[in-house]
Design a protein around this motif. Structure first.
Motif, PDB file in Angstrom:
ATOM      1  N   THR A  24       0.859  -1.356   0.071  1.00  0.00           N
ATOM      2  CA  THR A  24       0.153   0.002   0.067  1.00  0.00           C
ATOM      3  C   THR A  24       0.803   1.270   0.140  1.00  0.00           C
ATOM      4  N   ILE A  25       0.298   2.364  -0.317  1.00  0.00           N
ATOM      5  CA  ILE A  25       0.918   3.717  -0.406  1.00  0.00           C
ATOM      6  C   ILE A  25       1.539   4.039   1.194  1.00  0.00           C
ATOM      7  N   ASP A  26       0.787   3.453   2.047  1.00  0.00           N
ATOM      8  CA  ASP A  26       1.336   3.796   3.491  1.00  0.00           C
ATOM      9  C   ASP A  26       2.793   3.033   3.485  1.00  0.00           C
ATOM     10  N   ASP A  27       2.975   1.980   3.027  1.00  0.00           N
ATOM     11  CA  ASP A  27       4.054   1.087   3.187  1.00  0.00           C
ATOM     12  C   ASP A  27       5.325   1.562   2.640  1.00  0.00           C
ATOM     13  N   ILE A  28       5.095   2.464   1.807  1.00  0.00           N
ATOM     14  CA  ILE A  28       6.291   2.931   0.792  1.00  0.00           C
ATOM     15  C   ILE A  28       7.410   3.622   1.679  1.00  0.00           C
ATOM     16  N   GLN A  29       6.852   4.442   2.712  1.00  0.00           N
ATOM     17  CA  GLN A  29       8.034   5.087   3.571  1.00  0.00           C
ATOM     18  C   GLN A  29       8.685   3.944   4.303  1.00  0.00           C
ATOM     19  N   ILE A  30       8.089   3.272   4.934  1.00  0.00           N
ATOM     20  CA  ILE A  30       8.480   2.059   5.602  1.00  0.00           C
ATOM     21  C   ILE A  30       9.750   1.446   4.775  1.00  0.00           C
ATOM     22  N   TRP A  31       9.015   0.878   3.798  1.00  0.00           N
ATOM     23  CA  TRP A  31       9.962  -0.047   3.065  1.00  0.00           C
ATOM     24  C   TRP A  31      11.148   0.620   2.577  1.00  0.00           C
ATOM     25  N   ASN A  32      11.163   1.806   1.971  1.00  0.00           N
ATOM     26  CA  ASN A  32      12.419   2.590   1.697  1.00  0.00           C
ATOM     27  C   ASN A  32      13.341   2.764   2.814  1.00  0.00           C
ATOM     28  N   ALA A  33      12.649   3.047   4.053  1.00  0.00           N
ATOM     29  CA  ALA A  33      13.617   3.023   5.330  1.00  0.00           C
ATOM     30  C   ALA A  33      14.420   1.698   5.376  1.00  0.00           C
ATOM     31  N   ILE A  34      13.802   0.612   5.176  1.00  0.00           N
ATOM     32  CA  ILE A  34      14.383  -0.598   5.597  1.00  0.00           C
ATOM     33  C   ILE A  34      15.064  -1.311   4.590  1.00  0.00           C
ATOM     34  N   SER A  35      14.853  -0.805   3.202  1.00  0.00           N
ATOM     35  CA  SER A  35      15.507  -1.385   2.123  1.00  0.00           C
ATOM     36  C   SER A  35      16.262  -0.810   1.168  1.00  0.00           C
ATOM     37  N   ARG A  36      17.513  -1.126   1.122  1.00  0.00           N
ATOM     38  CA  ARG A  36      18.778  -0.287   0.432  1.00  0.00           C
ATOM     39  C   ARG A  36      18.605  -0.438  -1.053  1.00  0.00           C
ATOM     40  N   ASP A  37      18.386  -1.673  -1.495  1.00  0.00           N
ATOM     41  CA  ASP A  37      18.738  -1.875  -2.943  1.00  0.00           C
ATOM     42  C   ASP A  37      17.390  -1.822  -3.737  1.00  0.00           C
ATOM     43  N   ILE A  38      16.213  -1.929  -3.181  1.00  0.00           N
ATOM     44  CA  ILE A  38      14.910  -1.846  -3.771  1.00  0.00           C
ATOM     45  C   ILE A  38      14.171  -0.777  -2.908  1.00  0.00           C
ATOM     46  N   GLN A  39      13.800   0.249  -3.788  1.00  0.00           N
ATOM     47  CA  GLN A  39      13.143   1.557  -3.583  1.00  0.00           C
ATOM     48  C   GLN A  39      11.774   1.685  -4.289  1.00  0.00           C
ATOM     49  N   ILE A  40      10.819   2.487  -3.756  1.00  0.00           N
ATOM     50  CA  ILE A  40       9.742   2.747  -4.548  1.00  0.00           C
ATOM     51  C   ILE A  40      10.082   4.399  -4.623  1.00  0.00           C
ATOM     52  N   LEU A  41       9.995   4.687  -5.725  1.00  0.00           N
ATOM     53  CA  LEU A  41      10.033   6.111  -6.227  1.00  0.00           C
ATOM     54  C   LEU A  41       8.868   6.690  -6.722  1.00  0.00           C
TER      55      LEU A  41
END
Length: 410
Positions: free
Chosen positions: A47-64
């Motif tokens: 979900t859109i709410d997960d993007i910020q959390i995902w980008n914080a913990i994932s270094r090589d896979i980002q949602i831009l």
């Protein structure tokens, strides 16, 4: 070896670019697999709410965020990123792929690091340097071994030729090597040596026969000159002419004897040997030159240390000493000196004479002059050298303190 090195140098950049291409292709394939894995396992529950959390913990896979205009297809490119741990830029392959999260456009950014170009180049250079060194050393050792193996018959033949003495009449015999070129070389050398031995024997025989045949007419001429000089009706002018003729004849007789002696030396006719005392041989020969030395006012000094006994032919020892004594008196100056020394296994004959050193390079050659003097026939020292060579003695010349020194080391 040169061609191999050249090929290796050409192959180095080819290998580098091929390896880089394979590494990039492998990285691009890994990016596609990571993208598919994310889309299949993560995106359906994302979900859109997960993007910020995902980008914080994932270094090589980002949602831009989506771009304007939005990309329509996957895009792969190379980009450098700062490594905060090592504080340096690192190269990465980056994949941008359009995705939908909760019905909105976003960009999936997947990256994978590459080997640093400098490290990659250094590693390849080191590996190729090691390979080239091993190759060059290996090829050198192989070539050296092959060269020694292949050229062994040649060097054996060369050694035999270098040690060969034509006056010893040794046969030149070599076993067949099985190599046509070397066998032909041995046959050619054997033929050449055989022909030279024949020529050498013919020349030596001619000199020996000529010397023998000349003895009788020379003796007859000497006798006739003696008879003519005793005639009472001979004039003074005729006497002077006969004296000059007798002097020239004496030199010719002496030359003939020396040529005959050289011929005998070269044919090894002096075989009989025994223990010879150098002191006794010197004493016996000094007596023969005492009158000549006294007439010229030459002072003969003898310095005798420990006696030297050698295994040799007594006649040849006396001939060698006689020629050295004759040389020291004939090429001396009036009221000069001759110093004879026996010490430390060496006989030294020193004499005054020409105030400058003699030319050593031609001193012991036949018919070479020992000095600027016109006296002598040029065979005395060559005979001494020949005798020394037969018995392995050392003979040297030195000029020290105004004295010409001839030294025989037994």
């Amino acid at each position: 070896m040169v061609i191999s090195t050249f090929l290796l140098l050409i192959a180095t950049p080819v290998f580098y670019w091929t390896t880089v291409w394979l590494a990039v292709a492998d990285s691009d394939e890994a990016l596609q697999l990571r993208k598919l894995e994310f889309i299949q396992s993560r995106l359906p529950i994302f979900t859109i709410d997960d993007i910020q959390i995902w980008n914080a913990i994932s270094r090589d896979i980002q949602i831009l965020p989506a771009t304007n205009p939005m990309i329509a297809n996957d895009t792969i490119f190379q980009q450098t990123f700062l490594d905060s741990l090592e504080d340096e830029l690192e190269p990465y392959r980056v994949l941008h792929s359009p995705i939908l999260v909760s019905g909105k456009n976003f960009i999936l950014s997947v990256r994978i690091n590459l080997i640093e170009t400098e490290d990659f180049l250094a590693t390849i250079a080191l590996l190729f340097a090691i390979v080239i060194i091993i190759l060059l050393v290996g090829m050198y050792m192989i070539n050296l071994w092959q060269s020694r193996t292949i050229w062994k018959p040649f060097y054996e033949t060369l050694g035999v030729v270098e040690r060969y003495k034509i006056d010893r009449h040794e046969d030149f015999k070599r076993k067949s090597t099985g190599i046509e070129e070397f066998d032909r070389l041995d046959q050619a050398i054997a033929k050449l040596i055989h022909e030279n031995i024949s020529i050498y024997d013919s020349q030596r025989e001619f000199v020996e026969n000529a010397a023998h045949e000349l003895q009788t007419p020379l003796a007859v001429i000497q006798s006739q000159i003696d008879n003519m000089m005793q005639r009472e009706d001979m004039t003074e002018a005729q006497g002077e002419f006969l004296s000059l003729l007798e002097a020239s004849l004496s030199r010719l007789i002496h030359l003939n004897k020396n040529l005959l002696l050289l011929s005998k030396l070269e044919s090894r006719q002096f075989i009989a040997t025994g223990r010879v005392s150098v002191r006794k041989a010197l004493a016996s020969r000094i007596a023969s030159f005492a009158e000549q030395a006294e007439w010229l006012g030459i002072d003969v000094e003898i310095k005798q240390g420990e006696d030297i006994e050698i295994e040799a032919n007594e006649t040849l020892v006396e001939v060698a000493i006689s020629n050295l004594l004759q040389n020291s008196i004939r090429h001396n100056v009036r009221n000069g000196r001759v110093v004879l020394t026996i010490a430390n296994g060496r006989l030294t004959v020193a004499n005054t004479g020409n105030p400058s050193p003699l030319q050593v390079s031609h001193l012991f050659q036949r018919f070479a002059k020992a000095s600027q003097s016109q006296q002598g026939n040029g065979l005395g020292l060559s005979i001494v050298k020949k005798i020394a060579d037969i018995y392995g003695w050392g003979i040297d010349y030195d000029f020290d303190g105004g004295m010409h020194q001839f030294k025989i080391s037994f």
